[in-house]
Design an enzyme around this catalytic site. Structure first.
Site, PDB file in Angstrom:
ATOM      1  N   SER A 121     -11.629 -16.961  42.638  1.00 64.20           N
ATOM      2  CA  SER A 121     -10.665 -17.689  42.016  1.00 64.20           C
ATOM      3  C   SER A 121      -9.884 -17.149  41.050  1.00 64.20           C
ATOM      4  O   SER A 121     -10.217 -16.043  40.143  1.00 64.20           O
ATOM      5  CB  SER A 121     -11.627 -18.487  40.768  1.00 64.20           C
ATOM      6  OG  SER A 121     -10.906 -19.033  39.653  1.00 64.20           O
ATOM      7  N   HIS A 149      -9.134 -18.987  45.943  1.00 67.88           N
ATOM      8  CA  HIS A 149      -9.403 -20.460  45.198  1.00 67.88           C
ATOM      9  C   HIS A 149      -8.528 -20.488  43.880  1.00 67.88           C
ATOM     10  O   HIS A 149      -8.314 -19.737  43.137  1.00 67.88           O
ATOM     11  CB  HIS A 149     -10.726 -20.178  44.602  1.00 67.88           C
ATOM     12  CG  HIS A 149     -11.467 -21.715  44.150  1.00 67.88           C
ATOM     13  ND1 HIS A 149     -11.753 -22.450  44.788  1.00 67.88           N
ATOM     14  CD2 HIS A 149     -11.476 -22.008  42.735  1.00 67.88           C
ATOM     15  CE1 HIS A 149     -12.267 -23.875  44.131  1.00 67.88           C
ATOM     16  NE2 HIS A 149     -12.225 -23.071  42.648  1.00 67.88           N
ATOM     17  N   ASP A 191      -7.460 -22.757  40.942  1.00 66.90           N
ATOM     18  CA  ASP A 191      -8.006 -23.915  40.168  1.00 66.90           C
ATOM     19  C   ASP A 191      -6.824 -24.485  39.360  1.00 66.90           C
ATOM     20  O   ASP A 191      -5.931 -24.013  38.432  1.00 66.90           O
ATOM     21  CB  ASP A 191      -8.773 -23.110  38.854  1.00 66.90           C
ATOM     22  CG  ASP A 191     -10.104 -22.887  39.685  1.00 66.90           C
ATOM     23  OD1 ASP A 191     -10.649 -23.730  40.298  1.00 66.90           O
ATOM     24  OD2 ASP A 191     -10.463 -21.618  39.464  1.00 66.90           O
ATOM     25  N   MET A 201      -5.505 -27.184  36.656  1.00 66.05           N
ATOM     26  CA  MET A 201      -6.049 -27.767  35.482  1.00 66.05           C
ATOM     27  C   MET A 201      -4.845 -28.354  34.735  1.00 66.05           C
ATOM     28  O   MET A 201      -3.851 -27.737  34.507  1.00 66.05           O
ATOM     29  CB  MET A 201      -6.786 -26.611  34.424  1.00 66.05           C
ATOM     30  CG  MET A 201      -7.717 -25.880  35.105  1.00 66.05           C
ATOM     31  SD  MET A 201      -8.626 -24.857  33.843  1.00 66.05           S
ATOM     32  CE  MET A 201     -10.033 -24.200  35.030  1.00 66.05           C
ATOM     33  N   HIS A 225      -8.381 -26.305  44.350  1.00 66.12           N
ATOM     34  CA  HIS A 225      -9.183 -27.143  43.417  1.00 66.12           C
ATOM     35  C   HIS A 225      -8.569 -27.812  42.355  1.00 66.12           C
ATOM     36  O   HIS A 225      -8.196 -27.514  41.364  1.00 66.12           O
ATOM     37  CB  HIS A 225     -10.467 -26.184  42.848  1.00 66.12           C
ATOM     38  CG  HIS A 225     -11.410 -26.949  41.968  1.00 66.12           C
ATOM     39  ND1 HIS A 225     -12.267 -26.245  41.095  1.00 66.12           N
ATOM     40  CD2 HIS A 225     -11.863 -28.212  41.721  1.00 66.12           C
ATOM     41  CE1 HIS A 225     -13.213 -27.036  40.521  1.00 66.12           C
ATOM     42  NE2 HIS A 225     -12.702 -28.473  40.980  1.00 66.12           N
ATOM     43  N   MET A 242      -8.339 -29.973  39.359  1.00 61.89           N
ATOM     44  CA  MET A 242      -9.106 -30.574  38.159  1.00 61.89           C
ATOM     45  C   MET A 242      -8.245 -31.094  37.127  1.00 61.89           C
ATOM     46  O   MET A 242      -7.707 -30.761  36.224  1.00 61.89           O
ATOM     47  CB  MET A 242      -9.526 -29.172  37.418  1.00 61.89           C
ATOM     48  CG  MET A 242     -11.153 -28.770  38.126  1.00 61.89           C
ATOM     49  SD  MET A 242     -11.560 -27.073  37.254  1.00 61.89           S
ATOM     50  CE  MET A 242     -10.451 -26.066  38.298  1.00 61.89           C
ATOM     51  N   MET A 286     -19.817 -28.289  41.499  1.00 62.34           N
ATOM     52  CA  MET A 286     -19.842 -27.481  40.562  1.00 62.34           C
ATOM     53  C   MET A 286     -21.083 -27.227  39.770  1.00 62.34           C
ATOM     54  O   MET A 286     -21.956 -27.990  39.588  1.00 62.34           O
ATOM     55  CB  MET A 286     -19.010 -28.474  39.325  1.00 62.34           C
ATOM     56  CG  MET A 286     -17.536 -28.618  39.847  1.00 62.34           C
ATOM     57  SD  MET A 286     -16.580 -27.320  40.100  1.00 62.34           S
ATOM     58  CE  MET A 286     -16.792 -26.239  38.567  1.00 62.34           C
ATOM     59  N   GLY A 338     -13.630 -26.276  33.884  1.00 62.83           N
ATOM     60  CA  GLY A 338     -12.589 -26.084  32.987  1.00 62.83           C
ATOM     61  C   GLY A 338     -12.626 -24.587  32.385  1.00 62.83           C
ATOM     62  O   GLY A 338     -11.325 -24.141  31.873  1.00 62.83           O
ATOM     63  N   SER A 378     -13.467 -20.262  33.101  1.00 61.72           N
ATOM     64  CA  SER A 378     -14.231 -19.130  34.023  1.00 61.72           C
ATOM     65  C   SER A 378     -15.224 -18.476  33.214  1.00 61.72           C
ATOM     66  O   SER A 378     -15.100 -18.583  32.009  1.00 61.72           O
ATOM     67  CB  SER A 378     -13.300 -17.925  34.409  1.00 61.72           C
ATOM     68  OG  SER A 378     -12.273 -18.294  35.336  1.00 61.72           O
ATOM     69  N   GLY A 379     -16.219 -17.702  33.562  1.00 61.06           N
ATOM     70  CA  GLY A 379     -16.977 -16.902  32.914  1.00 61.06           C
ATOM     71  C   GLY A 379     -18.349 -17.511  32.128  1.00 61.06           C
ATOM     72  O   GLY A 379     -19.043 -17.389  31.262  1.00 61.06           O
ATOM     73  N   ASP A 427     -18.941 -23.471  42.819  1.00 60.18           N
ATOM     74  CA  ASP A 427     -18.166 -22.824  42.106  1.00 60.18           C
ATOM     75  C   ASP A 427     -18.803 -22.968  40.599  1.00 60.18           C
ATOM     76  O   ASP A 427     -19.070 -24.133  39.960  1.00 60.18           O
ATOM     77  CB  ASP A 427     -16.830 -23.878  42.191  1.00 60.18           C
ATOM     78  CG  ASP A 427     -15.831 -23.246  41.239  1.00 60.18           C
ATOM     79  OD1 ASP A 427     -15.984 -22.285  40.349  1.00 60.18           O
ATOM     80  OD2 ASP A 427     -14.991 -24.018  41.019  1.00 60.18           O
ATOM     81  N   GLY A 435     -19.977 -19.553  37.716  1.00 59.85           N
ATOM     82  CA  GLY A 435     -21.088 -18.815  37.278  1.00 59.85           C
ATOM     83  C   GLY A 435     -22.106 -17.959  38.325  1.00 59.85           C
ATOM     84  O   GLY A 435     -23.083 -17.624  38.575  1.00 59.85           O
ATOM     85  N   GLY A 475     -15.023 -16.366  40.381  1.00 56.17           N
ATOM     86  CA  GLY A 475     -14.052 -15.870  39.352  1.00 56.17           C
ATOM     87  C   GLY A 475     -14.406 -14.594  38.678  1.00 56.17           C
ATOM     88  O   GLY A 475     -14.274 -13.223  39.376  1.00 56.17           O
ATOM     89  N   SER A 476     -15.130 -14.774  37.532  1.00 61.44           N
ATOM     90  CA  SER A 476     -15.721 -13.358  36.928  1.00 61.44           C
ATOM     91  C   SER A 476     -16.682 -12.445  37.586  1.00 61.44           C
ATOM     92  O   SER A 476     -16.516 -11.367  37.415  1.00 61.44           O
ATOM     93  CB  SER A 476     -16.057 -13.761  35.377  1.00 61.44           C
ATOM     94  OG  SER A 476     -17.313 -14.699  35.619  1.00 61.44           O
TER      95      SER A 476
HETATM   96  C1  DX5 Z   1     -14.144 -23.598  36.494  1.00 60.61           C
HETATM   97  C2  DX5 Z   1     -13.370 -23.261  37.801  1.00 60.61           C
HETATM   98  C3  DX5 Z   1     -14.013 -22.025  38.647  1.00 60.61           C
HETATM   99  C4  DX5 Z   1     -13.825 -20.874  37.703  1.00 60.61           C
HETATM  100  C5  DX5 Z   1     -14.842 -19.840  38.382  1.00 60.61           C
HETATM  101  O1  DX5 Z   1     -13.628 -24.797  36.204  1.00 60.61           O
HETATM  102  O2  DX5 Z   1     -13.303 -24.316  38.617  1.00 60.61           O
HETATM  103  O3  DX5 Z   1     -13.461 -21.966  39.686  1.00 60.61           O
HETATM  104  O4  DX5 Z   1     -12.922 -20.015  37.758  1.00 60.61           O
HETATM  105  O5  DX5 Z   1     -14.989 -19.026  37.565  1.00 60.61           O
HETATM  106  P1  DX5 Z   1     -16.524 -18.167  37.344  1.00 60.61           P
HETATM  107  O6  DX5 Z   1     -16.905 -17.623  38.749  1.00 60.61           O
HETATM  108  O7  DX5 Z   1     -16.291 -17.125  36.271  1.00 60.61           O
HETATM  109  O8  DX5 Z   1     -17.325 -19.377  36.896  1.00 60.61           O
HETATM  110 ZN    ZN Z   2     -12.808 -23.903  40.777  1.00 58.07          ZN
END
Ligand code: DX5
Ligand code: ZN
Length: 217
Positions: A7, A32, A34, A36, A65, A67, A136, A141, A143-144, A174, A176, A196-197
């Site tokens: 991501s 990926h 994201d 928002m 993705h 959102m 999900m 919303g 990362s991390g 997607d 954590g 992501g993280s």
């Molecule tokens: C969260 C996003 C994810 C996010 C993933 O709402 O849709 O794609 O960036 O980040 P991690 O892997 O750190 O949870």
């Molecule tokens: Zn995502």
């Protein structure tokens, strides 16, 4: 082989191009994206121009993705930006069948996403239509966040339904996901791992272990 879709929300936006190239060189299969809108989720991220700019430089697979509260407003901009897969939330779609038809008429892959507390049962009529279903494993919303493990049951359910009915969708997760828990979701039938993280914020050694583990399934 399972796929990794890092991501870009966890990338350094000042060095986005470098971060994408380095992710692809480390074995990332997709990227990926994201999107928002500050309504469906609290934060703002970016719109379709980011995909257009990425695709002009690098023909990597862009997994979008959405959102957003009004996915219907965003399908055509992402088609024009040359996204490869366009994925909207079940919770935001009023005319989901129409959105899928529009995505497919434009020769893009269509995905649908459900939030942690949304059951798989609501997807009954979507299952034969979509190319990918995203579970999900955090509330969307940010990362991390910490992975919510009760969502893994929905992957098992989708995998069973796919085998029983010969459906073709890929299963994506997607939120954590990192080296410590990725094997759990690979074992139960996940095809595409978003991270992501767990990808961008780890050491080169752990990144390699993460990619190799995903590609071993
Ligand atoms: C969260 C996003 C994810 C996010 C993933 O709402 O849709 O794609 O960036 O980040 P991690 O892997 O750190 O949870
Ligand atoms: Zn995502």
């Amino acid at each position: 082989m399972a796929k990794l879709s890092p991501s870009i929300l966890s990338a350094n936006f000042y060095k986005l191009g470098e971060n994408i190239e380095s992710a692809l060189n480390s074995g990332a299969d997709w990227m990926h994206i994201d999107v928002m809108d500050g309504h469906f989720v609290p934060q703002l991220s970016f719109g379709s121009k980011i995909v257009a700019d990425i695709k002009k430089q690098n023909n990597c697979f862009c997994d979008v993705h959405l959102m957003v509260t009004n996915p219907a407003d965003h399908i055509i901009p992402f088609v024009k930006a040359n996204a490869d897969l366009i994925n909207f939330h079940y919770e935001a779609a009023i005319h989901g069948d129409r959105l899928i038809a529009q995505i497919k008429e434009n020769n893009k892959l269509a995905g649908i996403t459900i939030n942690p507390t949304t059951p798989v049962s609501v997807l009954e009529h979507y299952l034969p239509l979509v190319d990918l279903i995203l579970i999900m494993s955090v509330n969307p919303g940010f990362s991390g966040q910490k992975c919510i493990e009760y969502t893994f049951k929905k992957i098992e359910e989708l995998n069973n339904l796919r085998q029983k009915n010969n459906y073709k969708y890929l299963i994506q997760i997607d939120g954590g996901i990192q080296l410590a828990n990725v094997e759990k979701v690979l074992k139960i039938g996940t095809d595409v791992i978003v991270a992501g993280s767990g990808f961008f914020d780890v050491s080169p050694e752990d990144k390699k272990k993460f990619v190799d583990l995903i590609h071993s399934y």
